[in-house]
Motif scaffolding. Structure first.
Motif, short mmCIF file in Angstrom:
data_model
loop_
_atom_site.label_atom_id
_atom_site.label_comp_id
_atom_site.label_asym_id
_atom_site.label_seq_id
_atom_site.Cartn_x
_atom_site.Cartn_y
_atom_site.Cartn_z
N THR A 32 98.59 1.05 19.44
CA THR A 32 98.80 2.05 18.38
C THR A 32 97.57 2.15 17.50
O THR A 32 97.18 3.24 17.06
CB THR A 32 100.04 1.69 17.55
OG1 THR A 32 101.15 1.41 18.41
CG2 THR A 32 100.43 2.83 16.63
N ASP A 59 92.06 9.00 16.95
CA ASP A 59 92.40 10.05 15.99
C ASP A 59 91.21 10.31 15.07
O ASP A 59 90.74 11.45 14.91
CB ASP A 59 93.63 9.58 15.21
CG ASP A 59 94.08 10.53 14.12
OD1 ASP A 59 93.23 11.16 13.47
OD2 ASP A 59 95.30 10.59 13.86
N SER A 93 106.94 14.21 11.28
CA SER A 93 107.38 12.81 11.23
C SER A 93 108.90 12.72 11.25
O SER A 93 109.48 11.83 11.87
CB SER A 93 106.82 12.12 9.99
OG SER A 93 105.42 12.03 10.05
N ARG A 138 109.70 8.03 18.70
CA ARG A 138 108.36 7.84 18.15
C ARG A 138 107.30 7.70 19.24
O ARG A 138 106.20 8.24 19.12
CB ARG A 138 108.35 6.63 17.21
CG ARG A 138 109.14 6.86 15.93
CD ARG A 138 109.31 5.60 15.11
NE ARG A 138 110.03 5.87 13.86
CZ ARG A 138 110.49 4.93 13.05
NH1 ARG A 138 110.32 3.65 13.35
NH2 ARG A 138 111.12 5.27 11.94
N SER A 197 106.57 11.05 20.83
CA SER A 197 105.87 11.90 19.87
C SER A 197 104.41 11.50 19.73
O SER A 197 103.52 12.36 19.72
CB SER A 197 106.57 11.82 18.51
OG SER A 197 107.91 12.25 18.59
N LEU A 198 104.14 10.20 19.63
CA LEU A 198 102.77 9.73 19.49
C LEU A 198 101.91 10.13 20.70
O LEU A 198 100.75 10.52 20.55
CB LEU A 198 102.73 8.22 19.31
CG LEU A 198 103.34 7.66 18.02
CD1 LEU A 198 103.23 6.14 18.00
CD2 LEU A 198 102.66 8.25 16.80
N TYR A 210 100.46 11.40 13.12
CA TYR A 210 100.19 10.15 13.84
C TYR A 210 100.16 8.94 12.92
O TYR A 210 100.76 7.90 13.22
CB TYR A 210 98.87 10.21 14.62
CG TYR A 210 98.72 8.95 15.44
CD1 TYR A 210 99.35 8.84 16.66
CD2 TYR A 210 98.04 7.84 14.94
CE1 TYR A 210 99.30 7.66 17.39
CE2 TYR A 210 97.98 6.66 15.65
CZ TYR A 210 98.62 6.58 16.87
OH TYR A 210 98.58 5.40 17.58
N GLY A 216 102.84 6.18 13.45
CA GLY A 216 102.22 4.98 14.00
C GLY A 216 102.49 3.75 13.15
O GLY A 216 102.84 2.69 13.68
N TYR A 239 99.20 4.67 26.84
CA TYR A 239 100.13 4.26 25.79
C TYR A 239 101.60 4.25 26.23
O TYR A 239 102.29 3.22 26.09
CB TYR A 239 99.95 5.17 24.57
CG TYR A 239 100.67 4.68 23.33
CD1 TYR A 239 100.13 3.69 22.53
CD2 TYR A 239 101.89 5.23 22.96
CE1 TYR A 239 100.78 3.24 21.40
CE2 TYR A 239 102.55 4.80 21.83
CZ TYR A 239 101.99 3.80 21.05
OH TYR A 239 102.66 3.36 19.93
#
Length: 436
Positions: A26, A33, A77, A85, A88-89, A126, A130, A192
């Motif tokens: 993460t 990012d 979020s 989660r 989504s990430l 994120y 995260g 991931y």
């Protein structure tokens, strides 16, 4: 104190080794990012010359990402908390990486602005989602440390984005700088979901407790139900104004006032950002340790970090270019992001565990709308009028406002903890929640 016990129980069901793997992956995506976000700063001089851009236009290219993060982090979020989660990430990382690749292919300011717009959409939630994933697999007593360490990934990603971006841009072209960041992000986005699984980070005990949590409307109302949590949001956002401005403009400052080439300016700017990231981690650890018996010290320390930033950077930009100025800039950036750990811990302590993703989205929203988005843009507009050094002389004043807001929050922190988490039978545990 249901939130505290739930957090500890849920975390205890996750093997420690796997928890650190989740953190590492993460954290790695957070680095990607910010590499995609901040590589732009390293190539400011090249874009300015090739497309004849003003400083305000360059500031807009930097600020548009933070603006979209601020606008979309909350709804995205909230969706991630409900939709999953991990899934989504992964989708976020794919989107910002493809948008960064679009930056490499841009032929005009308008095309670059559109691509940066989509980078902002991909990165919007994120950070908040995260950190919610990270907090869900570790004990609550490590919140300030983990928040500071995780958010420091943004600084380390900025280091790599500016440092490597400057080197690649000088050796090849600014287009290859964007392309390299995009490929790195796509590779991590593929790995991931193969390792981090929703079922593994949401233990059986936590899932069985989900039915006993308060209704969604009441939990969402808790996001802003106390003065102290609002002060944590606002103080953090104001303090990050200076961080956003410095990260965006320090390479250009070194290029203009120290006559450095883009690769050298990007490299030295990366060192400053690395110093800021180290300060974020160490200040978070210090906050946890010094607040064990006096939880309100989190606010006191945040206030102190803001005041120190004002003093150091104000003095730095009154000096001429040279080693003393660079040393003071480094010291100022060391404490500038120190509020991130304690602010994040206070937000986690004052909100329900089941909506930590949304709580950190609220924090991210304020961080971006008050700090990271206007910081580069306002500094660019001031630089068009006063010069970049004149702009840097003014912007540390925002840190005084941040210190004042943190001081206001400190006065109500313990009372708000007791009101939100304490009942007749467990009100004495409220300090334990803050101490976590």
């Amino acid at each position: 104190m249901a939130q505290f016990h739930h957090s500890e129980t849920a975390a205890s069901d996750v093997p420690r080794r796997y928890a650190w793997i989740v953190f590492a992956l993460t954290f790695g995506l957070l680095i990607s990012d910010y590499m995609s976000r901040q590589v732009l700063n390293a190539v400011f001089p090249m874009l300015k010359e090739e497309w004849a851009l003003s400083d305000a236009q360059l500031g807009l290219l930097a600020g548009i990402v933070a603006l979209m993060v601020g606008l979309l982090t909350f709804p995205l979020s909230l969706l991630a908390d409900r939709w999953g989660r991990v899934r989504s990430l992964t989708l976020m990382a794919i989107l910002w990486s493809l948008a960064t690749l679009m930056c490499a292919l841009s032929e005009s300011f308008e095309q670059m602005l559109t691509a940066r717009f989509f980078v902002g959409i991909g990165e919007a939630a994120y950070g908040s989602v995260g950190i919610a994933v990270v907090l869900s697999v570790f004990p609550a007593r490590l919140r300030a440390t983990l928040t500071g360490a995780f958010m420091a990934g943004g600084m380390f990603g900025s280091v790599l984005g500016m440092g490597l971006g400057g080197v690649i841009a000088t050796a090849l072209s600014w287009r290859w700088a964007f392309a390299a960041m995009a490929l790195f992000g796509l590779a991590l986005a593929f790995i991931y979901p193969l390792i981090v699984r929703e079922a593994k980070i949401a233990p059986r005990k936590a899932r069985s407790d989900a039915g006993s949590t308060p209704p969604l409307r009441r939990r969402l109302a808790g996001l802003v139900s106390s003065r102290s949590v609002v002060c944590a949001y606002v103080g953090s956002g104001l303090q990050l104004f200076i961080g956003g401005a410095m990260i965006a403009w320090i390479p250009s400052y070194l290029n203009r006032y120290y006559d450095m080439s883009p690769d050298k300016a990007g490299g030295l700017a990366a060192v400053f950002v690395l110093i800021s990231g180290a300060g974020m981690v160490l200040c978070g650890i210090l906050s946890d340790r010094l607040s064990q018996n006096l939880p309100q010290r989190k606010f006191v320390l945040a206030c102190a970090y803001s005041l120190a930033t004002f003093l150091l950077l104000s003095l730095a930009f009154q000096l001429p270019a040279g080693l003393p100025q660079l040393l003071l800039i480094g010291a100022g950036m060391f404490v500038a992001a120190g509020t991130s750990g304690p602010a994040g811990a206070m937000v986690a302590n004052l909100t329900h565990a089941s909506i930590h993703g949304t709580a950190f989205a609220t924090l991210t929203l304020v961080n971006n709308l008050l700090g990271l988005a206007p910081g580069p843009l306002v500094t660019g507009r001031l630089a068009d009028v006063l010069g970049l050094n004149g702009a840097f002389q003014l912007i540390p004043l925002v840190c005084l406002l941040a210190a004042l807001v943190f001081y206001m929050g400190k006065r109500r922190y313990l009372q708000d903890l007791q009101r939100l988490h304490g009942s007749a039978g467990d009100s004495g545990n409220a300090p334990n929640e803050a101490r976590a």
